[in-house]
Design an enzyme around this catalytic site. Structure first.
Site, PDB file in Angstrom:
ATOM      1  CB  CYS A 141      -0.880   0.004   1.170  1.00 51.82           C
ATOM      2  SG  CYS A 141      -1.974   1.340   1.458  1.00 51.82           S
ATOM      3  CB  CYS A 144      -0.802   2.662   3.933  1.00 50.44           C
ATOM      4  SG  CYS A 144      -2.288   1.997   3.209  1.00 50.44           S
ATOM      5  CG  ASP A 145       2.981   1.334   4.757  1.00 45.18           C
ATOM      6  OD1 ASP A 145       2.444   1.900   5.636  1.00 45.18           O
ATOM      7  OD2 ASP A 145       2.724   0.111   4.353  1.00 45.18           O
TER       8      ASP A 145
HETATM    9  C1  LIG Z   1       0.343  -3.602   4.928  1.00 42.37           C
HETATM   10  C2  LIG Z   1      -0.745  -2.826   5.073  1.00 42.37           C
HETATM   11  C3  LIG Z   1      -0.761  -1.358   5.489  1.00 42.37           C
HETATM   12  C4  LIG Z   1      -1.839  -0.636   5.319  1.00 42.37           C
HETATM   13  N1  LIG Z   1      -1.689   0.855   6.166  1.00 42.37           N
HETATM   14  C5  LIG Z   1      -3.048   1.543   6.061  1.00 42.37           C
HETATM   15  C6  LIG Z   1      -2.746   2.752   6.662  1.00 42.37           C
HETATM   16  O1  LIG Z   1      -1.717   3.219   7.260  1.00 42.37           O
HETATM   17  N2  LIG Z   1      -3.723   3.586   6.756  1.00 42.37           N
HETATM   18  C7  LIG Z   1      -5.000   3.144   6.086  1.00 42.37           C
HETATM   19  O2  LIG Z   1      -6.073   4.012   6.023  1.00 42.37           O
HETATM   20  N3  LIG Z   1      -4.833   2.001   5.527  1.00 42.37           N
HETATM   21  C8  LIG Z   1      -4.225   1.094   5.618  1.00 42.37           C
HETATM   22  N4  LIG Z   1      -4.129  -0.188   4.809  1.00 42.37           N
HETATM   23  C9  LIG Z   1      -5.288  -0.452   3.972  1.00 42.37           C
HETATM   24  C10 LIG Z   1      -6.448  -0.797   5.262  1.00 42.37           C
HETATM   25  O3  LIG Z   1      -5.900  -1.992   6.026  1.00 42.37           O
HETATM   26  C11 LIG Z   1      -7.780  -1.273   4.591  1.00 42.37           C
HETATM   27  O4  LIG Z   1      -8.337  -0.211   3.790  1.00 42.37           O
HETATM   28  C12 LIG Z   1      -8.777  -1.444   5.682  1.00 42.37           C
HETATM   29  O5  LIG Z   1      -8.391  -2.410   6.566  1.00 42.37           O
HETATM   30  C13 LIG Z   1      -9.957  -2.271   5.019  1.00 42.37           C
HETATM   31  O6  LIG Z   1     -11.054  -2.377   5.972  1.00 42.37           O
HETATM   32  P1  LIG Z   1     -12.048  -3.521   5.807  1.00 42.37           P
HETATM   33  O7  LIG Z   1     -12.904  -3.749   7.131  1.00 42.37           O
HETATM   34  O8  LIG Z   1     -12.984  -3.198   4.579  1.00 42.37           O
HETATM   35  O9  LIG Z   1     -11.422  -4.776   5.664  1.00 42.37           O
HETATM   36  P2  LIG Z   1     -10.268  -5.726   6.199  1.00 42.37           P
HETATM   37  O10 LIG Z   1      -9.485  -5.078   7.175  1.00 42.37           O
HETATM   38  O11 LIG Z   1      -9.551  -6.269   4.952  1.00 42.37           O
HETATM   39  O12 LIG Z   1     -10.843  -6.850   7.270  1.00 42.37           O
HETATM   40  C14 LIG Z   1     -11.794  -7.798   6.598  1.00 42.37           C
HETATM   41  C15 LIG Z   1     -12.336  -8.703   8.028  1.00 42.37           C
HETATM   42  O13 LIG Z   1     -13.067  -9.709   7.304  1.00 42.37           O
HETATM   43  C16 LIG Z   1     -12.663 -10.948   7.798  1.00 42.37           C
HETATM   44  N5  LIG Z   1     -13.349 -11.892   6.794  1.00 42.37           N
HETATM   45  C17 LIG Z   1     -13.083 -12.277   5.587  1.00 42.37           C
HETATM   46  N6  LIG Z   1     -13.752 -13.518   5.276  1.00 42.37           N
HETATM   47  C18 LIG Z   1     -14.603 -13.666   6.179  1.00 42.37           C
HETATM   48  C19 LIG Z   1     -15.387 -14.600   6.349  1.00 42.37           C
HETATM   49  N7  LIG Z   1     -15.919 -15.604   5.669  1.00 42.37           N
HETATM   50  N8  LIG Z   1     -16.197 -14.800   7.469  1.00 42.37           N
HETATM   51  C20 LIG Z   1     -15.991 -13.965   8.448  1.00 42.37           C
HETATM   52  N9  LIG Z   1     -15.029 -12.948   8.583  1.00 42.37           N
HETATM   53  C21 LIG Z   1     -14.223 -12.853   7.361  1.00 42.37           C
HETATM   54  C22 LIG Z   1     -11.309 -10.988   8.183  1.00 42.37           C
HETATM   55  O14 LIG Z   1     -10.792 -11.865   9.046  1.00 42.37           O
HETATM   56  C23 LIG Z   1     -11.125  -9.656   8.480  1.00 42.37           C
HETATM   57  O15 LIG Z   1     -11.413  -9.401   9.792  1.00 42.37           O
HETATM   58  C24 LIG Z   1      -2.928  -0.792   4.967  1.00 42.37           C
HETATM   59  C25 LIG Z   1      -3.299  -2.189   4.263  1.00 42.37           C
HETATM   60  C26 LIG Z   1      -2.152  -3.222   4.245  1.00 42.37           C
HETATM   61  C27 LIG Z   1      -2.281  -4.540   3.773  1.00 42.37           C
END
Ligand SMILES: Cc1cc2nc3c(=O)[nH]c(=O)nc-3n(C[C@H](O)[C@H](O)[C@H](O)COP(=O)(O)OP(=O)(O)OC[C@H]3O[C@@H](n4cnc5c(N)ncnc54)[C@H](O)[C@@H]3O)c2cc1C
Length: 322
Positions: A141, A144-145
């Site tokens: 990302c 992000c980084d």
């Molecule tokens: C290395 C890295 C660094 C990042 N740094 C930043 C940052 O500094 N700032 C920023 O704003 N964003 C950052 N991001 C992006 C950010 O992490 C994502 O945009 C954000 O986490 C998305 O949130 P979400 O709730 O949509 O999904 P996710 O955080 O992807 O969470 C998905 C959830 O769904 C669950 N899940 C999946 N399938 C199932 C299922 N079948 N049953 C039950 N649960 C399930 C998983 O276990 C997880 O808990 C970063 C991403 C990465 C990879």
């Protein structure tokens, strides 16, 4: 399948920023939400050390700590957080219909509303040195980084629009960006290619792949290989960005929910409504554009409000009928 069936008002699938924000709003609205965390409790942010761009943390915060705080906030209002994977769904087509959701292939939940926040998983190259240095200079990302590599030399792998977009973003911050393109051309649109080609501090290496990421604890360099000649070249970099795409976690919803060609759930207009009444989608699972914690949290809030309004509209219709 066992005979355990539980009836609830609101089920939240996924425990990232979208799921927890939905949980905070839904529990404060008395929807008594139950959340299943999935295989990655806390979501993608648990894989990063430093979150510097989430509003409200002037000193920054590490991802796992931030997610524990979100969990506590959701639990404070009564969200029931459970460890478990949703393994199958059968969504109703009827307004006011009951949605059947199977957890861990064994427990059946019947929910009046479902909020899907299962996120998207960044694709990696899956070579050992890259996996070892994830969080130590290897990131998926740039937005992000990228900031952590200000005035430093970095590399990015990828050839599509996102890779081109992220390369230009990095070029504004970093001293030099080396872009590795596997083929002899880019997949990105002509406009994006033009943008990348016009930035003096981006060097594009065609027919080039990562052979090895160099460094023990942190990234110190990159060994590249030309896939036509086999010739190897080392460069000194401090950050490596992988921009080869994301996979939305939507396999279990296929055939039930409308999705685009890459598997992202399609929501209606500016809402979080899916094509099934009472089923809402928030976070990265429905957003291939921004994919940030704060945007995921924003749509989590929207999903809880949409669920609350949906339930209220059904209740008022039932009152009118009776
Ligand atoms: C290395 C890295 C660094 C990042 N740094 C930043 C940052 O500094 N700032 C920023 O704003 N964003 C950052 N991001 C992006 C950010 O992490 C994502 O945009 C954000 O986490 C998305 O949130 P979400 O709730 O949509 O999904 P996710 O955080 O992807 O969470 C998905 C959830 O769904 C669950 N899940 C999946 N399938 C199932 C299922 N079948 N049953 C039950 N649960 C399930 C998983 O276990 C997880 O808990 C970063 C991403 C990465 C990879």
């Amino acid at each position: 399948m066992s005979e355990q069936i539980e009836r609830i008002k609101t089920l939240i699938v996924g425990s990232g920023p979208a799921g927890y924000t939905a949980a905070i709003y839904a529990s404060r609205a008395d929807l008594k939400p139950v959340m299943y965390t999935g295989m990655e409790p806390g979501g993608q942010l648990t894989t990063t050390t430093e979150v510097d761009n989430f509003p409200g943390y002037p000193e920054g915060i590490d991802g796992p700590t931030m997610m524990v705080q979100l969990q506590k906030q959701a639990e404070r209002f009564g969200t029931e957080v459970r460890i478990g994977m949703v393994t199958a769904v059968e969504f109703s087509d009827e307004i006011g219909g009951i949605h059947k959701v199977t957890v861990d292939d064994s427990k059946l939940i019947e929910a009046e509303t479902v909020i899907i926040s299962t996120g998207a998983t960044a694709k990696y190259l899956n070579i050992p040195s890259e996996q070892r240095l994830r969080g130590g200079g290897v990131s998926a990302c740039a937005v992000c980084d990228g900031f952590f590599y200000k005035n430093q030399e970095v590399a990015i792998v990828g050839a599509g629009d996102t890779a081109a977009e992220e390369a230009s973003y990095l070029a504004n911050i970093c001293k030099k960006v080396t872009m590795l393109v596997r083929k002899d051309h880019m997949r990105a649109s002509k406009a994006m290619q033009h943008r990348v080609n016009n930035l003096d501090n981006i060097e594009i290496k065609y027919n080039t792949e990562v052979d090895e990421v160099l460094g023990e604890q942190v990234v110190e360099g990159l060994r590249m290989v030309n896939n036509q000649t086999g010739e190897k070249e080392d460069i000194a970099i401090t950050g490596l960005f992988i921009a080869i795409g994301h996979k939305p976690n939507t396999d279990i919803f296929k055939g039930q929910l409308k999705m685009d060609e890459t598997g992202y759930i399609i929501t209606e207009g500016k809402s979080t409504k899916t094509n099934k009444p009472g089923v809402f989608a928030s976070g990265d699972v429905q957003d291939k554009e921004y994919r940030q914690a704060v945007t995921a949290a924003g749509t989590g809030c929207m999903a809880a409000l949409d669920a609350e309004r949906y339930l209220a509209s059904i209740e008022s219709e039932e009152t009118v009928v009776s």
